[in-house]
Design a protein around this motif. Structure first.
Motif, mmCIF file in Angstrom:
data_model
loop_
_atom_site.group_PDB
_atom_site.id
_atom_site.type_symbol
_atom_site.label_atom_id
_atom_site.label_comp_id
_atom_site.label_asym_id
_atom_site.label_seq_id
_atom_site.Cartn_x
_atom_site.Cartn_y
_atom_site.Cartn_z
ATOM 1 N N ARG A 75 -23.467 -23.579 8.185
ATOM 2 C CA ARG A 75 -22.034 -23.350 8.381
ATOM 3 C C ARG A 75 -21.768 -21.938 8.895
ATOM 4 O O ARG A 75 -20.887 -21.731 9.743
ATOM 5 C CB ARG A 75 -21.292 -23.598 7.062
ATOM 6 C CG ARG A 75 -19.795 -23.306 7.100
ATOM 7 C CD ARG A 75 -19.089 -24.038 8.226
ATOM 8 N NE ARG A 75 -19.225 -25.484 8.116
ATOM 9 C CZ ARG A 75 -18.887 -26.319 9.085
ATOM 10 N NH1 ARG A 75 -18.437 -25.864 10.249
ATOM 11 N NH2 ARG A 75 -19.030 -27.625 8.923
ATOM 12 N N GLU A 76 -22.526 -20.957 8.389
ATOM 13 C CA GLU A 76 -22.358 -19.576 8.846
ATOM 14 C C GLU A 76 -22.669 -19.457 10.339
ATOM 15 O O GLU A 76 -21.979 -18.754 11.077
ATOM 16 C CB GLU A 76 -23.255 -18.640 8.041
ATOM 17 C CG GLU A 76 -22.761 -18.403 6.615
ATOM 18 C CD GLU A 76 -23.691 -17.493 5.828
ATOM 19 O OE1 GLU A 76 -24.774 -17.136 6.362
ATOM 20 O OE2 GLU A 76 -23.352 -17.146 4.691
ATOM 21 N N VAL A 77 -23.734 -20.160 10.778
ATOM 22 C CA VAL A 77 -24.086 -20.127 12.202
ATOM 23 C C VAL A 77 -22.966 -20.760 13.028
ATOM 24 O O VAL A 77 -22.540 -20.214 14.055
ATOM 25 C CB VAL A 77 -25.416 -20.876 12.455
ATOM 26 C CG1 VAL A 77 -25.670 -20.991 13.958
ATOM 27 C CG2 VAL A 77 -26.571 -20.144 11.790
ATOM 28 N N LEU A 78 -22.479 -21.909 12.591
ATOM 29 C CA LEU A 78 -21.411 -22.589 13.329
ATOM 30 C C LEU A 78 -20.149 -21.736 13.397
ATOM 31 O O LEU A 78 -19.488 -21.677 14.436
ATOM 32 C CB LEU A 78 -21.097 -23.940 12.671
ATOM 33 C CG LEU A 78 -22.168 -25.018 12.822
ATOM 34 C CD1 LEU A 78 -21.834 -26.226 11.956
ATOM 35 C CD2 LEU A 78 -22.316 -25.441 14.278
ATOM 36 N N ASN A 79 -19.831 -21.061 12.316
ATOM 37 C CA ASN A 79 -18.644 -20.202 12.324
ATOM 38 C C ASN A 79 -18.835 -18.998 13.250
ATOM 39 O O ASN A 79 -17.886 -18.548 13.894
ATOM 40 C CB ASN A 79 -18.337 -19.720 10.905
ATOM 41 C CG ASN A 79 -17.764 -20.815 10.031
ATOM 42 O OD1 ASN A 79 -17.216 -21.790 10.527
ATOM 43 N ND2 ASN A 79 -17.900 -20.672 8.717
ATOM 44 N N ARG A 80 -20.084 -18.496 13.320
ATOM 45 C CA ARG A 80 -20.347 -17.321 14.149
ATOM 46 C C ARG A 80 -20.286 -17.639 15.641
ATOM 47 O O ARG A 80 -19.858 -16.808 16.442
ATOM 48 C CB ARG A 80 -21.717 -16.737 13.795
ATOM 49 C CG ARG A 80 -21.983 -15.390 14.472
ATOM 50 C CD ARG A 80 -23.249 -14.729 13.969
ATOM 51 N NE ARG A 80 -24.438 -15.442 14.383
ATOM 52 C CZ ARG A 80 -25.262 -16.080 13.573
ATOM 53 N NH1 ARG A 80 -25.011 -16.122 12.278
ATOM 54 N NH2 ARG A 80 -26.341 -16.692 14.029
ATOM 55 N N ILE A 81 -20.711 -18.843 16.013
ATOM 56 C CA ILE A 81 -20.755 -19.179 17.447
ATOM 57 C C ILE A 81 -19.505 -19.927 17.908
ATOM 58 O O ILE A 81 -19.395 -20.287 19.072
ATOM 59 C CB ILE A 81 -22.006 -20.027 17.767
ATOM 60 C CG1 ILE A 81 -21.953 -21.385 17.048
ATOM 61 C CG2 ILE A 81 -23.271 -19.266 17.400
ATOM 62 C CD1 ILE A 81 -23.135 -22.287 17.358
ATOM 63 N N ARG A 82 -18.579 -20.157 17.000
ATOM 64 C CA ARG A 82 -17.365 -20.914 17.317
ATOM 65 C C ARG A 82 -16.565 -20.226 18.431
ATOM 66 O O ARG A 82 -16.453 -19.007 18.484
ATOM 67 C CB ARG A 82 -16.496 -21.022 16.065
ATOM 68 C CG ARG A 82 -15.213 -21.814 16.237
ATOM 69 C CD ARG A 82 -14.481 -21.835 14.896
ATOM 70 N NE ARG A 82 -13.267 -22.641 14.945
ATOM 71 C CZ ARG A 82 -12.072 -22.173 15.280
ATOM 72 N NH1 ARG A 82 -11.941 -20.896 15.608
ATOM 73 N NH2 ARG A 82 -11.017 -22.970 15.278
ATOM 74 N N LEU A 83 -16.039 -21.027 19.352
ATOM 75 C CA LEU A 83 -15.187 -20.501 20.412
ATOM 76 C C LEU A 83 -13.978 -19.794 19.805
ATOM 77 O O LEU A 83 -13.485 -20.185 18.745
ATOM 78 C CB LEU A 83 -14.699 -21.640 21.309
ATOM 79 C CG LEU A 83 -15.718 -22.283 22.257
ATOM 80 C CD1 LEU A 83 -15.168 -23.589 22.805
ATOM 81 C CD2 LEU A 83 -16.066 -21.336 23.393
ATOM 82 N N GLU A 84 -13.502 -18.769 20.485
ATOM 83 C CA GLU A 84 -12.320 -18.067 19.999
ATOM 84 C C GLU A 84 -11.120 -19.013 19.931
ATOM 85 O O GLU A 84 -10.271 -18.903 19.055
ATOM 86 C CB GLU A 84 -12.008 -16.883 20.922
ATOM 87 C CG GLU A 84 -13.086 -15.796 20.877
ATOM 88 C CD GLU A 84 -12.784 -14.653 21.819
ATOM 89 O OE1 GLU A 84 -11.712 -14.676 22.470
ATOM 90 O OE2 GLU A 84 -13.606 -13.736 21.906
ATOM 91 N N LYS A 85 -11.074 -19.967 20.866
ATOM 92 C CA LYS A 85 -10.019 -20.976 20.858
ATOM 93 C C LYS A 85 -10.643 -22.315 21.211
ATOM 94 O O LYS A 85 -11.160 -22.501 22.301
ATOM 95 C CB LYS A 85 -8.916 -20.624 21.871
ATOM 96 C CG LYS A 85 -7.772 -21.635 21.876
ATOM 97 C CD LYS A 85 -6.713 -21.259 22.902
ATOM 98 C CE LYS A 85 -5.571 -22.292 22.916
ATOM 99 N NZ LYS A 85 -4.538 -21.953 23.928
ATOM 100 N N LEU A 86 -10.585 -23.257 20.263
ATOM 101 C CA LEU A 86 -11.160 -24.576 20.517
ATOM 102 C C LEU A 86 -10.330 -25.318 21.555
ATOM 103 O O LEU A 86 -9.102 -25.177 21.587
ATOM 104 C CB LEU A 86 -11.219 -25.382 19.214
ATOM 105 C CG LEU A 86 -12.161 -24.841 18.139
ATOM 106 C CD1 LEU A 86 -12.090 -25.709 16.893
ATOM 107 C CD2 LEU A 86 -13.589 -24.755 18.649
#
Length: 202
Positions: free
Chosen positions: A85-96
């Motif tokens: 989850r930490e990885v997914l949150n870190r690489i998440r687009l600034e705006k989905l």
């Protein structure tokens, strides 16, 4: 075993059509939950899903918050799910991206795939002259052979990665193996469809 948090990723600010809807990557894109997702995101989502399945199966406290566990197996699921989850949150687009924009981008790709695929003469239409049919078949056959060769190379690469994971244990390895087997099934299905199309052009 390396932690998933060690994965280095360049953060992408904006989504582009055909890219992963979560992080914007264009690496190993496959449909996941009816939207395009990259290999890294699918792998981490699979880790979280497996942990949720384990937690639900034994009626344990939901994921999140403390890592307090009743045994080592439960703790492993909680830790790997947290890291994923930490990885997914870190690489998440600034705006989905807007889901409507994603669906709109997928439609032209589907239409192009249909248009590119060789088709037999419609039952309601007239057969084309033999000379014309031969010319189209020749072009289609070259294209099919090219696509087939690329898929075979992709299949070989997937098989090498699966072999490298042979004997590996732990949730990340199992999730990665599950994703690779899914990719392999998809490639094999496409190869089968190409073979049928090749026979129609012969």
């Amino acid at each position: 075993m390396d932690s998933p948090t060690a994965t280095s990723t360049v953060r992408i600010a904006r989504w582009t059509p055909g890219a992963c809807v979560w992080c914007g990557s264009t690496d190993s894109i496959e449909m996941y939950r009816n939207e395009p997702r990259c290999g890294q995101c699918r792998e981490h989502e699979a880790i979280i899903d497996e942990a949720k399945h384990f937690i639900g199966m034994y009626g344990l406290r939901p994921l999140g918050g403390t890592l307090a566990s009743e045994d080592e197996e439960e703790r492993e699921y909680r830790v790997t799910a947290r890291d994923a989850r930490e990885v997914l949150n870190r690489i998440r687009l600034e705006k989905l991206p807007d889901p409507a924009a994603v669906r709109k981008a997928l439609r032209p790709r589907a239409a192009a795939a249909v248009a590119a695929a060789p088709t037999s003469v419609s039952a309601s239409g007239k057969a084309a002259p033999k000379k014309s049919q031969a010319g189209v078949s020749s072009v289609d056959l070259i294209e099919l052979q090219s696509r087939g060769q690329k898929l075979l190379e992709q299949l070989a690469s997937i098989d090498e990665k699966i072999a490298a994971l042979d004997g590996s244990s732990g949730l990340p390895a199992r999730a990665r193996l599950k994703d690779l087997n899914s990719q392999r099934t998809s490639v094999m299905g496409t190869l089968g469809a190409l073979e049928k199309a090749r026979r129609r052009t012969s």
